[in-house]
Design a protein around this motif. Structure first.
Motif, PDB file in Angstrom:
ATOM      1  N   ARG A 190      60.715 -80.793 -49.875  1.00 27.87           N
ATOM      2  CA  ARG A 190      61.582 -79.623 -49.966  1.00 27.87           C
ATOM      3  C   ARG A 190      61.273 -78.789 -51.177  1.00 27.87           C
ATOM      4  O   ARG A 190      62.144 -78.527 -51.988  1.00 27.87           O
ATOM      5  CB  ARG A 190      63.023 -80.076 -50.105  1.00 27.87           C
ATOM      6  CG  ARG A 190      63.629 -80.549 -48.839  1.00 27.87           C
ATOM      7  CD  ARG A 190      65.067 -80.778 -49.117  1.00 27.87           C
ATOM      8  NE  ARG A 190      65.720 -81.264 -47.922  1.00 27.87           N
ATOM      9  CZ  ARG A 190      66.995 -81.076 -47.684  1.00 27.87           C
ATOM     10  NH1 ARG A 190      67.720 -80.408 -48.558  1.00 27.87           N
ATOM     11  NH2 ARG A 190      67.537 -81.542 -46.595  1.00 27.87           N
ATOM     12  N   THR A 191      60.068 -78.400 -51.355  1.00 25.21           N
ATOM     13  CA  THR A 191      59.822 -77.580 -52.534  1.00 25.21           C
ATOM     14  C   THR A 191      59.563 -76.152 -52.121  1.00 25.21           C
ATOM     15  O   THR A 191      59.007 -75.892 -51.074  1.00 25.21           O
ATOM     16  CB  THR A 191      58.665 -78.127 -53.388  1.00 25.21           C
ATOM     17  OG1 THR A 191      58.052 -77.045 -54.063  1.00 25.21           O
ATOM     18  CG2 THR A 191      57.644 -78.832 -52.564  1.00 25.21           C
ATOM     19  N   GLU A 210      63.318 -73.835 -45.772  1.00 25.45           N
ATOM     20  CA  GLU A 210      64.315 -74.875 -46.066  1.00 25.45           C
ATOM     21  C   GLU A 210      64.124 -76.016 -45.091  1.00 25.45           C
ATOM     22  O   GLU A 210      63.785 -75.809 -43.942  1.00 25.45           O
ATOM     23  CB  GLU A 210      65.730 -74.308 -45.901  1.00 25.45           C
ATOM     24  CG  GLU A 210      66.070 -73.233 -46.918  1.00 25.45           C
ATOM     25  CD  GLU A 210      67.408 -72.602 -46.599  1.00 25.45           C
ATOM     26  OE1 GLU A 210      68.430 -73.282 -46.670  1.00 25.45           O
ATOM     27  OE2 GLU A 210      67.413 -71.408 -46.254  1.00 25.45           O
ATOM     28  N   LYS A 211      64.413 -77.201 -45.564  1.00 26.46           N
ATOM     29  CA  LYS A 211      64.214 -78.416 -44.774  1.00 26.46           C
ATOM     30  C   LYS A 211      62.752 -78.469 -44.334  1.00 26.46           C
ATOM     31  O   LYS A 211      61.863 -78.107 -45.072  1.00 26.46           O
ATOM     32  CB  LYS A 211      65.177 -78.465 -43.589  1.00 26.46           C
ATOM     33  CG  LYS A 211      66.629 -78.476 -44.039  1.00 26.46           C
ATOM     34  CD  LYS A 211      67.560 -78.567 -42.853  1.00 26.46           C
ATOM     35  CE  LYS A 211      69.004 -78.471 -43.325  1.00 26.46           C
ATOM     36  NZ  LYS A 211      69.917 -78.234 -42.228  1.00 26.46           N
ATOM     37  N   GLY A 228      63.803 -76.762 -39.115  1.00 26.26           N
ATOM     38  CA  GLY A 228      63.782 -76.103 -40.418  1.00 26.26           C
ATOM     39  C   GLY A 228      64.365 -74.698 -40.347  1.00 26.26           C
ATOM     40  O   GLY A 228      64.734 -74.200 -39.283  1.00 26.26           O
ATOM     41  N   ILE A 229      64.481 -74.085 -41.519  1.00 23.85           N
ATOM     42  CA  ILE A 229      64.938 -72.696 -41.588  1.00 23.85           C
ATOM     43  C   ILE A 229      63.874 -71.925 -42.356  1.00 23.85           C
ATOM     44  O   ILE A 229      63.479 -72.343 -43.454  1.00 23.85           O
ATOM     45  CB  ILE A 229      66.297 -72.592 -42.323  1.00 23.85           C
ATOM     46  CG1 ILE A 229      67.356 -73.423 -41.584  1.00 23.85           C
ATOM     47  CG2 ILE A 229      66.731 -71.138 -42.463  1.00 23.85           C
ATOM     48  CD1 ILE A 229      68.654 -73.596 -42.348  1.00 23.85           C
ATOM     49  N   TYR A 232      65.208 -67.478 -39.618  1.00 22.16           N
ATOM     50  CA  TYR A 232      65.145 -68.200 -38.351  1.00 22.16           C
ATOM     51  C   TYR A 232      65.373 -69.667 -38.616  1.00 22.16           C
ATOM     52  O   TYR A 232      64.869 -70.211 -39.581  1.00 22.16           O
ATOM     53  CB  TYR A 232      63.766 -68.034 -37.693  1.00 22.16           C
ATOM     54  CG  TYR A 232      63.447 -66.611 -37.333  1.00 22.16           C
ATOM     55  CD1 TYR A 232      64.001 -66.026 -36.194  1.00 22.16           C
ATOM     56  CD2 TYR A 232      62.597 -65.857 -38.133  1.00 22.16           C
ATOM     57  CE1 TYR A 232      63.716 -64.714 -35.866  1.00 22.16           C
ATOM     58  CE2 TYR A 232      62.304 -64.545 -37.814  1.00 22.16           C
ATOM     59  CZ  TYR A 232      62.865 -63.979 -36.677  1.00 22.16           C
ATOM     60  OH  TYR A 232      62.580 -62.686 -36.355  1.00 22.16           O
ATOM     61  N   GLY A 233      66.145 -70.287 -37.731  1.00 22.50           N
ATOM     62  CA  GLY A 233      66.376 -71.715 -37.907  1.00 22.50           C
ATOM     63  C   GLY A 233      67.399 -72.220 -36.948  1.00 22.50           C
ATOM     64  O   GLY A 233      67.752 -71.529 -35.992  1.00 22.50           O
TER      65      GLY A 233
END
Lengths: 270, 104
Positions: free
Chosen positions: A259-260, B27-28, B93-94, B77-78
């Protein structure tokens, strides 16, 4: 055509460092500033904001990092009115391969594939030829340790010592430990490894320093051929960089990517 | 060196309007990191990608409208968008993508 795009393309073509800052949220949406270590062009609409963005961009560019920063309308820290996406296009990281054998050829090829600028070095002129290493950016005939003394090695650099001959690899590994290289690997059987470790210790190399050397080089995937070994070396370089262990994804759960947000924008990209 | 920027330059040289879509945040879990980009020309050519193929069609449409309007836009988007827009990432994910017409 506009200046910014022209400069951007030229910097990419010359492999000179350049960062592109874009306002992606807040006042000045869509404004772009191109930043190099020496100058910048473009504006976000406020001189103080420009100054803060340029400063942040230079910091990220130095480490080849890409990130989004948040500032106030006049560049104030700890405010979040303006979001600025800053993308670094750093020159490609370097791979140094010592020992001009078949394993070096395969390692140089996979290094190029991953986006490294690859140098192959060997003291033997018969082996260290451009013909034998057509994909390498540079082939150097010289003593590995002497060459490494003069080479520009930084934290993004990787050093692969494939000579497995104590005459060459002990001096070059000692020299490699004097650099900031992010990865140092040394090839050899268990026996070669034990012998090399003993010799390095005799030369005064500490256990802490020895721990920096990936020896025997590569992930344990059962590789035998030069190509398979190159895959094992490349996989180890990636895994160490990302802090992963290199097992099978099928054997574990959890997210595949870390998660970077600020990881270097890929070795191969940019 | 960078196929997306090279293509953008050649479109601009022949005075073809185009837009650039860049991944700015992930993200994620997400397939491609920040900085990955895709460009679209006014006549519908595409170079590069921004995901594993999940959101490209939607980004293409957004890029075409950015070429038209000249207005830059930050897209997300996610999973949360999955039902609302029928555009999601199967990986869970986003991703945040900035789309802009190339005027610079």
């Amino acid at each position: 055509m506009a200046d910014l795009l022209t400069r951007w393309r030229a910097a990419l073509a010359d492999q000179s460092p350049v960062a592109i800052a874009t306002i992606i949220e807040g006042p000045g949406l869509g404004s772009k500033i191109l930043v190099t270590p020496d100058d910048h062009i473009g504006t976000a609409g406020n001189p103080d904001l420009d100054k803060a963005i340029v400063e942040a961009a230079r910091g990220l560019l130095e480490g080849g990092r890409t990130n989004t920063i948040h500032l106030g309308p006049r560049g104030q820290r700890r405010m979040e009115d303006v979001s600025v996406f800053i993308q670094s296009f750093a020159p490609p990281p370097k791979m140094f391969v010592f020992g001009a054998i078949d394993f070096a050829g395969a390692t140089a090829r996979i290094g190029k594939h991953l986006g490294y600028r690859v140098t192959v070095c060997d003291a033997r002129p018969v082996f260290a030829t451009k013909e034998r290493f057509p994909t390498a950016d540079e082939v150097v005939v010289g003593w590995p340790d002497e060459f490494l003394k003069t080479a520009e090695v930084d934290q993004r650099s990787v050093i692969c010592v494939l000579t497995h001959d104590p005459k060459f690899d002990v001096p070059v590994l000692k020299e490699a430990l004097n650099t900031e290289a992010g990865y140092i690997g040394a090839m050899g059987s268990r026996r070669t490894h034990d012998n090399r470790t003993a010799r390095l210790k005799e030369e005064g190399v500490s256990d802490e320093e020895l721990a920096r050397i990936s020896s025997p080089i590569g992930l344990d995937i059962g590789s035998r051929t030069p190509e398979e070994t190159a895959v094992a070396i490349a996989a180890e370089i990636i895994a160490l960089h990302t802090g992963h262990t290199g097992g099978r994804l099928a054997d574990r759960s959890g997210p595949i990517h870390e998660r970077t947000e600020s990881r270097e924008s890929g070795v191969a990209r940019g | 060196m960078n196929p997306v920027i090279d293509k953008v330059v050649s479109w601009r040289e022949e005075e073809t309007k185009c837009a650039l879509a860049t991944v700015v945040k992930v993200e994620k879990s997400g397939p491609l990191g920040p900085g990955t980009s895709m460009a679209v020309s006014e006549d519908g050519q595409v170079v590069g990608s921004v995901s594993g193929g999940c959101v490209e069609p939607a980004v293409f449409e957004e890029a075409m409208s950015a070429i038209e309007s000249g207005k830059p836009k930050l897209l997300t988007y996610g999973i949360s968008d999955d039902e609302a827009f029928g555009v999601g990432l199967t990986c869970g994910g986003i991703i945040h993508i900035f789309v802009e017409r190339v005027d610079w």
